[in-house]
Design an enzyme around this catalytic site. Structure first.
Site, PDB file in Angstrom:
ATOM      1  N   CYS A   1       0.809  -1.233   0.000  1.00 22.13           N
ATOM      2  CA  CYS A   1       0.000   0.000   0.000  1.00 22.13           C
ATOM      3  C   CYS A   1       0.835   1.272   0.000  1.00 22.13           C
ATOM      4  O   CYS A   1       0.311   2.356  -0.228  1.00 22.13           O
ATOM      5  CB  CYS A   1      -0.954  -0.006   1.182  1.00 22.13           C
ATOM      6  SG  CYS A   1      -1.905  -1.519   1.282  1.00 22.13           S
TER       7      CYS A   1
ATOM      8  N   HIS B   1      -3.231   6.720   3.007  1.00 24.52           N
ATOM      9  CA  HIS B   1      -3.667   5.403   2.529  1.00 24.52           C
ATOM     10  C   HIS B   1      -5.033   5.097   3.150  1.00 24.52           C
ATOM     11  O   HIS B   1      -5.236   5.265   4.349  1.00 24.52           O
ATOM     12  CB  HIS B   1      -2.631   4.351   2.925  1.00 24.52           C
ATOM     13  CG  HIS B   1      -3.089   2.951   2.665  1.00 24.52           C
ATOM     14  ND1 HIS B   1      -3.765   2.597   1.526  1.00 24.52           N
ATOM     15  CD2 HIS B   1      -2.990   1.813   3.417  1.00 24.52           C
ATOM     16  CE1 HIS B   1      -4.053   1.309   1.585  1.00 24.52           C
ATOM     17  NE2 HIS B   1      -3.602   0.813   2.713  1.00 24.52           N
TER      18      HIS B   1
ATOM     19  N   ASN C   1     -10.059  -0.696   0.751  1.00 23.35           N
ATOM     20  CA  ASN C   1      -8.599  -0.600   0.672  1.00 23.35           C
ATOM     21  C   ASN C   1      -8.131  -1.152  -0.678  1.00 23.35           C
ATOM     22  O   ASN C   1      -8.170  -2.362  -0.902  1.00 23.35           O
ATOM     23  CB  ASN C   1      -7.988  -1.407   1.829  1.00 23.35           C
ATOM     24  CG  ASN C   1      -6.464  -1.389   1.816  1.00 23.35           C
ATOM     25  OD1 ASN C   1      -5.847  -0.971   0.848  1.00 23.35           O
ATOM     26  ND2 ASN C   1      -5.875  -1.857   2.904  1.00 23.35           N
TER      27      ASN C   1
HETATM   28  N1  ACO Z   1     -18.019  -8.512  11.448  1.00 24.43           N
HETATM   29  C1  ACO Z   1     -18.488  -8.575  12.703  1.00 24.43           C
HETATM   30  N2  ACO Z   1     -17.713  -8.818  13.770  1.00 24.43           N
HETATM   31  C2  ACO Z   1     -16.403  -8.994  13.556  1.00 24.43           C
HETATM   32  C3  ACO Z   1     -15.842  -8.936  12.268  1.00 24.43           C
HETATM   33  C4  ACO Z   1     -16.706  -8.692  11.186  1.00 24.43           C
HETATM   34  N3  ACO Z   1     -16.276  -8.604   9.905  1.00 24.43           N
HETATM   35  N4  ACO Z   1     -14.520  -9.145  12.358  1.00 24.43           N
HETATM   36  C5  ACO Z   1     -14.253  -9.330  13.669  1.00 24.43           C
HETATM   37  N5  ACO Z   1     -15.385  -9.224  14.384  1.00 24.43           N
HETATM   38  C6  ACO Z   1     -15.548  -9.327  15.833  1.00 24.43           C
HETATM   39  C7  ACO Z   1     -14.454 -10.159  16.473  1.00 24.43           C
HETATM   40  O1  ACO Z   1     -14.782 -11.532  16.473  1.00 24.43           O
HETATM   41  C8  ACO Z   1     -14.406  -9.580  17.860  1.00 24.43           C
HETATM   42  O2  ACO Z   1     -15.459 -10.115  18.637  1.00 24.43           O
HETATM   43  P1  ACO Z   1     -15.256 -10.484  20.188  1.00 24.43           P
HETATM   44  O3  ACO Z   1     -14.892  -9.183  20.862  1.00 24.43           O
HETATM   45  O4  ACO Z   1     -16.550 -11.051  20.592  1.00 24.43           O
HETATM   46  O5  ACO Z   1     -14.107 -11.457  20.212  1.00 24.43           O
HETATM   47  C9  ACO Z   1     -14.723  -8.103  17.666  1.00 24.43           C
HETATM   48  O6  ACO Z   1     -15.398  -8.010  16.387  1.00 24.43           O
HETATM   49  C10 ACO Z   1     -13.477  -7.233  17.602  1.00 24.43           C
HETATM   50  O7  ACO Z   1     -12.571  -7.854  16.696  1.00 24.43           O
HETATM   51  P2  ACO Z   1     -11.159  -7.224  16.391  1.00 24.43           P
HETATM   52  O8  ACO Z   1     -10.383  -8.122  15.494  1.00 24.43           O
HETATM   53  O9  ACO Z   1     -10.554  -6.836  17.716  1.00 24.43           O
HETATM   54  O10 ACO Z   1     -11.623  -5.930  15.611  1.00 24.43           O
HETATM   55  P3  ACO Z   1     -10.791  -4.621  15.343  1.00 24.43           P
HETATM   56  O11 ACO Z   1     -11.449  -3.506  16.017  1.00 24.43           O
HETATM   57  O12 ACO Z   1      -9.324  -4.825  15.559  1.00 24.43           O
HETATM   58  O13 ACO Z   1     -11.022  -4.440  13.775  1.00 24.43           O
HETATM   59  C11 ACO Z   1      -9.903  -4.739  11.692  1.00 24.43           C
HETATM   60  C12 ACO Z   1     -10.560  -5.431  12.886  1.00 24.43           C
HETATM   61  C13 ACO Z   1     -10.946  -3.895  10.989  1.00 24.43           C
HETATM   62  C14 ACO Z   1      -9.346  -5.797  10.757  1.00 24.43           C
HETATM   63  C15 ACO Z   1      -8.763  -3.818  12.226  1.00 24.43           C
HETATM   64  O14 ACO Z   1      -7.937  -4.552  13.109  1.00 24.43           O
HETATM   65  C16 ACO Z   1      -7.925  -3.236  11.135  1.00 24.43           C
HETATM   66  O15 ACO Z   1      -8.395  -2.446  10.330  1.00 24.43           O
HETATM   67  N6  ACO Z   1      -6.611  -3.557  11.105  1.00 24.43           N
HETATM   68  C17 ACO Z   1      -5.715  -3.000  10.105  1.00 24.43           C
HETATM   69  C18 ACO Z   1      -5.898  -3.732   8.821  1.00 24.43           C
HETATM   70  C19 ACO Z   1      -5.242  -3.034   7.663  1.00 24.43           C
HETATM   71  O16 ACO Z   1      -5.234  -1.843   7.572  1.00 24.43           O
HETATM   72  N7  ACO Z   1      -4.729  -3.837   6.736  1.00 24.43           N
HETATM   73  C20 ACO Z   1      -4.239  -3.347   5.508  1.00 24.43           C
HETATM   74  C21 ACO Z   1      -2.798  -3.024   5.534  1.00 24.43           C
HETATM   75  S1  ACO Z   1      -2.321  -2.313   4.038  1.00 24.43           S
HETATM   76  C22 ACO Z   1      -1.817  -3.514   2.893  1.00 24.43           C
HETATM   77  O17 ACO Z   1      -0.658  -3.650   2.621  1.00 24.43           O
HETATM   78  C23 ACO Z   1      -2.830  -4.353   2.214  1.00 24.43           C
END
Ligand code: ACO
Length: 317
Positions: free
Chosen positions: A116, A240, A270
């Site tokens: 990215c 980004h 993304n």
């Molecule tokens: N829908 C509903 N619930 C969900 C989902 C979903 N899609 N995904 C996870 N949950 C639940 C989990 O099971 C968890 O439930 P629990 O508390 O009962 O255990 C709760 O939601 C929180 O889950 P987390 O994984 O802690 O959620 P978080 O707030 O961290 O968000 C996310 C997850 C959106 C993936 C976030 O961590 C993120 O954006 N990380 C960065 C990712 C990123 O930017 N990647 C790209 C990099 S760039 C590249 O090179 C491609």
């Protein structure tokens, strides 16, 4: 690191373009196939819908053609094409020579893979080529992440999508637009976000999130220091588009109001290397950037990489 050595040529962006596939996948569509819901995706990521389909070459040709048309540069006059992508259509050859052919260019062409951060890596590299004598370059960022996304994984499926953006960069008298830049990488973080050849994206979302904010802020701070500008002087940020909470936290830590940021994530998701040039094109199309503005481009990605650049829009004469 200083942007341009005294006596070297500067550059300015003279054209831009963008392209996304026609197929829209909404959060409601995802609710039908994975255990998720619109409220969760919107509040945790800022994404409402994303575009999927098409090829890296096809989207690149579309955004590249727009950028060429807007700049008024004859394709035959382009001295080089750099395509930032982490999803080339083939392992070999690179996608850039195929784009070069389809756009009617007759110049060198190469791909850059910095995930990215790729577009900023490519843009900085292009400035280096112009400093060494190139006159006109086409720089494209494109990714088709839908092809390497596990659509049954609720941790990644809501995030990733396809898109492309492009700019034409031309040599200019004087120092040009690039006031400062920073390119970073930390390969020890490879395990948090990767895709094996022929595989699907694997991600530790929490760890990527934690690191993303820090490395974006670090990179942007270095670029501002190199440029000799402060956060208060930044007119517009093109971050980004990975997660609205990452953008918001990074802006907050940098002391730049979120209102100054390009935001397309709600409808694009993304798009990796496509993300920053797409958002830049959107802000330019909506007249949010004017000549003289100080623009900060900043990204992070798998690697993990980070990259940023400070541009004086329109250039410094
Ligand atoms: N829908 C509903 N619930 C969900 C989902 C979903 N899609 N995904 C996870 N949950 C639940 C989990 O099971 C968890 O439930 P629990 O508390 O009962 O255990 C709760 O939601 C929180 O889950 P987390 O994984 O802690 O959620 P978080 O707030 O961290 O968000 C996310 C997850 C959106 C993936 C976030 O961590 C993120 O954006 N990380 C960065 C990712 C990123 O930017 N990647 C790209 C990099 S760039 C590249 O090179 C491609």
């Amino acid at each position: 690191m200083p942007a341009i050595r005294p006596g070297a040529h500067g550059a300015v962006i003279t054209g831009w373009g963008s392209a996304v596939p026609d197929t829209v996948v909404t959060n409601a569509d995802l609710e039908k196939t994975i255990d998720t819901n619109d409220e969760w995706i919107t509040s945790r990521t800022g994404i409402k819908e994303r575009r999927v389909g098409g090829t890296t070459v096809g989207l690149s040709v579309e955004s590249g053609r727009q950028a060429l048309e807007r700049s008024g540069v004859d394709p035959a006059a382009i001295d080089g094409l750099i395509l930032a992508t982490t999803t080339p259509d083939r392992v070999v050859p690179a996608s850039s020579p195929v784009v070069q052919d389809q756009l009617g260019l007759s110049c060198g062409a190469f791909d850059v893979n910095a995930a990215c951060s790729g577009f900023v890596y490519a843009l900085v590299t292009a400035h280096g080529l112009i400093a060494m004598g190139a006159e006109k370059l086409l720089v494209i960022g494109t990714d088709t992440l839908a092809r390497i996304t596990d659509w049954t994984d609720r941790g990644t499926a809501p995030l990733f999508a396809d898109g492309s953006g492009a700019v034409v960069l031309e040599a200019t008298e004087g120092p040009g637009q690039l006031l400062g830049w920073d390119l970073d990488a930390d390969g020890s973080a490879e395990k948090f976000l990767y895709c094996d050849v022929g595989g699907l994206i694997m991600m530790d979302g929490k760890e990527v999130f934690r690191r993303a904010v820090r490395i974006m802020v670090d990179s942007a701070t270095k670029s501002m220091q190199h440029a000799g500008v402060t956060a208060e002087e930044i007119s517009h940020v093109v971050p980004h588009q990975a997660n609205i909470r990452i953008i918001s936290a990074a802006c907050d830590r940098l002391g730049i109001p979120l209102e100054k940021a390009s935001l397309t994530i709600h409808r694009t998701g993304n798009t990796s290397s496509g993300s920053i040039p797409l958002a830049l094109a959107d802000s330019l199309d909506n007249s949010k950037i004017a000549p003289g503005d100080l623009v900060l481009l900043v990204g992070f990605g798998a690697g993990m990489t980070a990259a940023s650049a400070i541009l004086r829009w329109g250039g410094v004469s």
